[in-house]
Design an enzyme around this catalytic site. Sequence first.
Site, PDB file in Angstrom:
ATOM      1  N   LYS A 121       0.849  -1.104   0.058  1.00 55.47           N
ATOM      2  CA  LYS A 121      -0.062  -0.115   0.088  1.00 55.47           C
ATOM      3  C   LYS A 121       0.795   1.247   0.074  1.00 55.47           C
ATOM      4  O   LYS A 121       2.078   1.164   0.705  1.00 55.47           O
ATOM      5  CB  LYS A 121      -0.988  -0.068   1.319  1.00 55.47           C
ATOM      6  CG  LYS A 121      -1.931   1.074   1.314  1.00 55.47           C
ATOM      7  CD  LYS A 121      -2.841   0.831   2.436  1.00 55.47           C
ATOM      8  CE  LYS A 121      -3.895   2.008   2.454  1.00 55.47           C
ATOM      9  NZ  LYS A 121      -4.759   1.851   3.496  1.00 55.47           N
ATOM     10  N   SER A 158      -9.791   1.806   2.659  1.00 60.17           N
ATOM     11  CA  SER A 158      -9.000   2.548   1.697  1.00 60.17           C
ATOM     12  C   SER A 158      -8.001   1.699   1.049  1.00 60.17           C
ATOM     13  O   SER A 158      -7.329   2.080   0.097  1.00 60.17           O
ATOM     14  CB  SER A 158      -8.204   3.646   2.724  1.00 60.17           C
ATOM     15  OG  SER A 158      -7.663   2.984   3.646  1.00 60.17           O
ATOM     16  N   SER A 160     -10.043  -0.365   6.921  1.00 61.94           N
ATOM     17  CA  SER A 160      -9.501  -0.291   5.576  1.00 61.94           C
ATOM     18  C   SER A 160      -8.720  -1.571   5.200  1.00 61.94           C
ATOM     19  O   SER A 160      -8.391  -1.516   3.841  1.00 61.94           O
ATOM     20  CB  SER A 160      -8.491   0.794   5.530  1.00 61.94           C
ATOM     21  OG  SER A 160      -9.178   1.949   5.287  1.00 61.94           O
TER      22      SER A 160
END
Length: 497
Positions: free
Chosen positions: A96, A171, A195
Site C-alpha cells: 500500500k 482505503s 481499511s
Amino acid sequence: MRIASSFGYIRSQQFIEIRVVHFSSYQNLRKSLLDREISCEAAVLEYLERIRENQHRNVYITVFNDGALERARELDRKLEAGLSPGRLFGLPMAIKDNLSVKGSPLTCASGILSNYTAVYNATAVERLLAEDAVFLGKVNMDEFAMGSSNENSAFGPVPNPYDESRVPGGSSGGSAAAVAGDLAMVALGSDTGGSVRQPAGFCNVVGLKPTYGRISRYGLVAFGSSFDQIGVLSKNCDDAALVLNVIAGKDEADTTSSHHAVPDYAREMDTVSIKGLKIGIPKEYFPESLDQGVASVVRNRLDELQEAGAELVAITLPESDYAIAAYYILTTAEASSNLARFDGARYGYRSADAEDLGHMYVNSRTEGFGSEVQRRIMLGTYVLSAGYYDTYYKKAQQVRRVFLNRYQEALNKVDIIAGPTSPFPPFGIGDKMDDPLEMYLADVFTVPASIAGMPAISVPAGFDGSGLPVGLQLIGDFFDEGKLLGVARKIQKMQKG
Ligand code: GLN
C-alpha cells in the site's frame, strides 16, 4: 524452440509454461521455485506482464518494473549458489502506498506527496525483504487512508474486479484489487477503522487486521496513530499467517509495538477446532437495515459452523450505535495533528503561489490535500479546540473505554464474535461520494474492533444474488490472530466442499 522470455523457465531444453497465478497458495509457488521448475524471474515477469495488461484498472500507483526483476534475478542467483532461501522466497507482493519503501515514491495517493521519495524502509517492509519477498510496486488507496471506496485518491478510482462499475472498498482498495485480480499474490494494507477488512470483503479475499501494536507502525504514514495497524490481504489464511509471522513483533523504533511473544501462527491455526467453539453473534450486527443478500450469505456460513459443532451464542453490544461517532471524533483529532507536518516546507508539494510564509502554508495545503482530507483536518481541529475538547474529544475517549470493556466482557463469554464485514455489498463508483455520512457508515461493523484495538479478520463468505462478494468478519481477543486465522480457514474450506 521458444525462448523463455516472459513466461516459464527452460529446463532440459524444454519450455514449461507455468502460470504462476494458478498457484493456489504461496506454499505451492515456493515448492516450484525451490524445485527450480520455475525461476523467480519468470514468476515476477508474469506478474509484471499482468500488471501491464491491466494498467487501465489503476491498481498500482508505482510499478517496480526494473527493481522487481533485478531482485528476482538476485534471488535466483542466491538459490543457484546454494544459499538457504528466506521464508518468503520469491513471494510477489504489493505494498500500500502509505508504507515506506526506501528509494521509491511514497504518495499516500495525495497531491501533497506526489513528488516525495521515501528515505527509509518501514520495519514491516524491512522484515519482508529480509525473508526474500519481492515487491512488484505500490498500490492505490484513499488519500492518507481516509475513505471506504478508494475514490478519495489523487490517482483516481480502482474498479472492483468482480464488477467494474463498483468500488473495491477502501482505503486499501488497491491492495484488495491486486490480490483478487492476480496482480500480486499477497498485499500489505493498513487498517484504522476497517481499511483492510472492508476492501477484502468487497473483493473476495482474506483481510487480517492484527491486534493494535502487533506489527510495528514505523514507516507507516500516520493517520490515527492510536488506531493504525498494518494488515495482510491474501487469497488464503495460510499465506496471511506466514506473512504475519514475518512482520509481527517488537520493534525498538515503535514504542507502541508489543513485547507479546509472536507464536507460530500456522501451528496455532492447526489447533483450532469448530466443535465446541463459542461464537458470539451480536444482534446489533444484524440490524433491520442490513442488506438482505449480505445477511443471508453470512447466516448460511454461520449455520454451517453450527452444523460443524460450533455453539452460536446471541450477545448484545448495546453501545454499537456510538461507534462511528466516537471513531470520527478520535481519528480526525489525531489526523489533524499528524497531518500538520505536511506544510509545504518539509515534505512534498509546495505551492508556487505564496507571497509570504503564511500563504505558503495555506496554499500548499489547500492545493495539495483532497477534499476529504481537508474535511477531516477541520473536524479534528474543531474537536480539539478549547471549549470543545471536553464535549467531544474527552467524551469520545470515554466511549472508547466503554467499548473496550464491553468487547472484553463479551469475549470472556465467547471465543470469537462474528457478523458481516460490511452492511452492504460493493456499491457503484460515485454512488456515495456526495454524502460523506453514508460513506462513513460502510465501516459500522469494522470500527468497533479498531476502537478496542482487538484483532479482526474478513473472510470470503460467498456471493449475493447479484454475484457480488460478501465478507464475514470475525473479531477475537487481544493477540488471538492464530484463532481467527484458524476459524477463517475452516470457513473457506467449508465452501470449497
Ligand atoms: N473508512 C474508514 C475511514 O475513512 C476507515 C479508514 C481506514 O481504516 N484507514 O476512516
